[in-house]
Design a protein around this motif. Sequence first.
Motif, PDB file in Angstrom:
ATOM      1  N   GLU A   1     -19.908  15.673 -19.114  1.00  0.00           N
ATOM      2  CA  GLU A   1     -21.022  16.494 -19.601  1.00  0.00           C
ATOM      3  C   GLU A   1     -22.336  16.078 -18.960  1.00  0.00           C
ATOM      4  OE1 GLU A   1     -23.143  17.705 -23.840  1.00  0.00           O
ATOM      5  OE2 GLU A   1     -21.439  16.340 -23.813  1.00  0.00           O
ATOM      6  N   ARG A   2     -22.540  14.744 -18.834  1.00  0.00           N
ATOM      7  CA  ARG A   2     -23.780  14.242 -18.232  1.00  0.00           C
ATOM      8  C   ARG A   2     -23.861  14.636 -16.762  1.00  0.00           C
ATOM      9  NH1 ARG A   2     -22.964   9.021 -18.510  1.00  0.00           N
ATOM     10  NH2 ARG A   2     -23.312   9.040 -20.747  1.00  0.00           N
ATOM     11  N   ALA A   3     -22.730  14.509 -16.030  1.00  0.00           N
ATOM     12  CA  ALA A   3     -22.722  14.847 -14.609  1.00  0.00           C
ATOM     13  C   ALA A   3     -23.034  16.317 -14.390  1.00  0.00           C
ATOM     14  CB  ALA A   3     -21.363  14.494 -14.002  1.00  0.00           C
ATOM     15  N   VAL A   4     -22.442  17.176 -15.222  1.00  0.00           N
ATOM     16  CA  VAL A   4     -22.696  18.614 -15.101  1.00  0.00           C
ATOM     17  C   VAL A   4     -24.154  18.921 -15.414  1.00  0.00           C
ATOM     18  CG1 VAL A   4     -22.158  20.869 -16.110  1.00  0.00           C
ATOM     19  CG2 VAL A   4     -20.307  19.269 -15.564  1.00  0.00           C
ATOM     20  N   ARG A   5     -24.698  18.257 -16.467  1.00  0.00           N
ATOM     21  CA  ARG A   5     -26.092  18.492 -16.841  1.00  0.00           C
ATOM     22  C   ARG A   5     -27.041  18.054 -15.729  1.00  0.00           C
ATOM     23  NH1 ARG A   5     -26.483  15.298 -20.992  1.00  0.00           N
ATOM     24  NH2 ARG A   5     -27.840  13.732 -20.063  1.00  0.00           N
ATOM     25  N   GLU A   6     -26.736  16.890 -15.100  1.00  0.00           N
ATOM     26  CA  GLU A   6     -27.607  16.392 -14.038  1.00  0.00           C
ATOM     27  C   GLU A   6     -27.563  17.283 -12.807  1.00  0.00           C
ATOM     28  OE1 GLU A   6     -26.288  12.416 -13.604  1.00  0.00           O
ATOM     29  OE2 GLU A   6     -27.289  11.725 -15.445  1.00  0.00           O
ATOM     30  N   LEU A   7     -26.380  17.860 -12.522  1.00  0.00           N
ATOM     31  CA  LEU A   7     -26.303  18.813 -11.418  1.00  0.00           C
ATOM     32  C   LEU A   7     -27.163  20.026 -11.698  1.00  0.00           C
ATOM     33  CD1 LEU A   7     -22.512  18.723 -10.447  1.00  0.00           C
ATOM     34  CD2 LEU A   7     -24.446  17.998  -9.040  1.00  0.00           C
ATOM     35  N   GLY A   8     -27.115  20.478 -12.937  1.00  0.00           N
ATOM     36  CA  GLY A   8     -27.934  21.627 -13.317  1.00  0.00           C
ATOM     37  C   GLY A   8     -29.415  21.327 -13.253  1.00  0.00           C
ATOM     38  N   GLU A   9     -29.772  20.042 -13.503  1.00  0.00           N
ATOM     39  CA  GLU A   9     -31.176  19.661 -13.479  1.00  0.00           C
ATOM     40  C   GLU A   9     -31.681  19.411 -12.066  1.00  0.00           C
ATOM     41  OE1 GLU A   9     -31.256  16.221 -15.889  1.00  0.00           O
ATOM     42  OE2 GLU A   9     -31.315  17.323 -17.794  1.00  0.00           O
ATOM     43  N   ALA A  10     -30.760  19.336 -11.098  1.00  0.00           N
ATOM     44  CA  ALA A  10     -31.160  18.975  -9.731  1.00  0.00           C
ATOM     45  C   ALA A  10     -32.164  19.962  -9.168  1.00  0.00           C
ATOM     46  CB  ALA A  10     -29.935  18.899  -8.826  1.00  0.00           C
ATOM     47  N   ASN A  11     -31.991  21.254  -9.488  1.00  0.00           N
ATOM     48  CA  ASN A  11     -32.894  22.269  -8.971  1.00  0.00           C
ATOM     49  C   ASN A  11     -34.006  22.603  -9.963  1.00  0.00           C
ATOM     50  OD1 ASN A  11     -31.375  22.568  -6.592  1.00  0.00           O
ATOM     51  ND2 ASN A  11     -29.932  23.915  -7.649  1.00  0.00           N
ATOM     52  N   ALA A  12     -33.976  21.982 -11.119  1.00  0.00           N
ATOM     53  CA  ALA A  12     -35.001  22.228 -12.124  1.00  0.00           C
ATOM     54  C   ALA A  12     -35.916  21.010 -12.198  1.00  0.00           C
ATOM     55  CB  ALA A  12     -34.347  22.478 -13.477  1.00  0.00           C
ATOM     56  N   GLU A  13     -36.937  21.112 -13.023  1.00  0.00           N
ATOM     57  CA  GLU A  13     -37.833  19.989 -13.225  1.00  0.00           C
ATOM     58  C   GLU A  13     -37.088  18.901 -13.992  1.00  0.00           C
ATOM     59  OE1 GLU A  13     -41.994  19.041 -15.600  1.00  0.00           O
ATOM     60  OE2 GLU A  13     -41.344  21.095 -15.272  1.00  0.00           O
ATOM     61  N   PRO A  14     -36.872  17.712 -13.393  1.00  0.00           N
ATOM     62  CA  PRO A  14     -36.085  16.686 -14.081  1.00  0.00           C
ATOM     63  C   PRO A  14     -36.831  16.145 -15.305  1.00  0.00           C
ATOM     64  CG  PRO A  14     -37.038  15.802 -12.066  1.00  0.00           C
ATOM     65  CD  PRO A  14     -37.349  17.262 -12.081  1.00  0.00           C
TER      66      PRO A  14
ATOM     67  N   PRO B   1     -28.705   7.592 -12.834  1.00  0.00           N
ATOM     68  CA  PRO B   1     -29.599   8.501 -12.109  1.00  0.00           C
ATOM     69  C   PRO B   1     -30.903   7.802 -11.691  1.00  0.00           C
ATOM     70  CG  PRO B   1     -28.807   9.512 -14.156  1.00  0.00           C
ATOM     71  CD  PRO B   1     -28.409   8.065 -14.195  1.00  0.00           C
ATOM     72  N   ALA B   2     -31.492   8.303 -10.625  1.00  0.00           N
ATOM     73  CA  ALA B   2     -32.737   7.707 -10.121  1.00  0.00           C
ATOM     74  C   ALA B   2     -33.837   7.747 -11.158  1.00  0.00           C
ATOM     75  CB  ALA B   2     -33.174   8.444  -8.849  1.00  0.00           C
TER      76      ALA B   2
END
Length: 203
Positions: free
Chosen positions: A52-65, A197-198
């Motif tokens: 779930e975290r990996a999918v969420r972080e992928l989704g956030e990659a193009n959004a404002e983190p 994550p960074a």
Amino acid sequence: MEVTRAALSQHLKALQRHLNLRLLTRTTRDMSLTEEGQRLLDVLQPALTSIERAVRELGEANAEPSIRINTSRVAARLLLEPRMDEFLARHPKLRLELIMNDGFSNIGADGLDAGIRLGESLDEHMIAATVTPMLEMAIVGPPAYFARRDSRPRAGPAHRSVRAPAPDAGSLVRVLRPWCRPFPGFFLYVPSRAQMPAKIRAL
């Protein structure tokens, strides 16, 4: 999750056949996990949380983190608020979201990135970094208060009064120091050290 009830039921039946185990108990009014089902869920939960975290972080990659932090009100006021401007100036693309909760939170299960808690409330297996040194509580009062207490009749030989030194008016006197032992301070804790994550490393 946009899966039909029929499809989910078929997947569940196939899984139960494959394992040769009943995972759910159904009645006309309710559904609950069997003991085996609960055991399987407990083992799989960390992996499901990682997915779930990996999918969420992928989704956030193009959004404002953003960083979602669970913290007590005291920790937010003392540790985060004074440094928030500096942190956001260093990382202008990041957004901080503070979830104020004075109780302990399972940040992995709650979809949070990090938490800040006193050391005594952390699970010993938690991935945590020290934020403050040891802390110590203090019991204090004005000298006049202790002077008044000192002038009252004593209640037998076991009574011990606290004598106040004569500091400047308005200053405080500390008492009961032996009963105020140091204790672990605040820690920043995260769900996992793996593939951190960074944005969490920056925090």
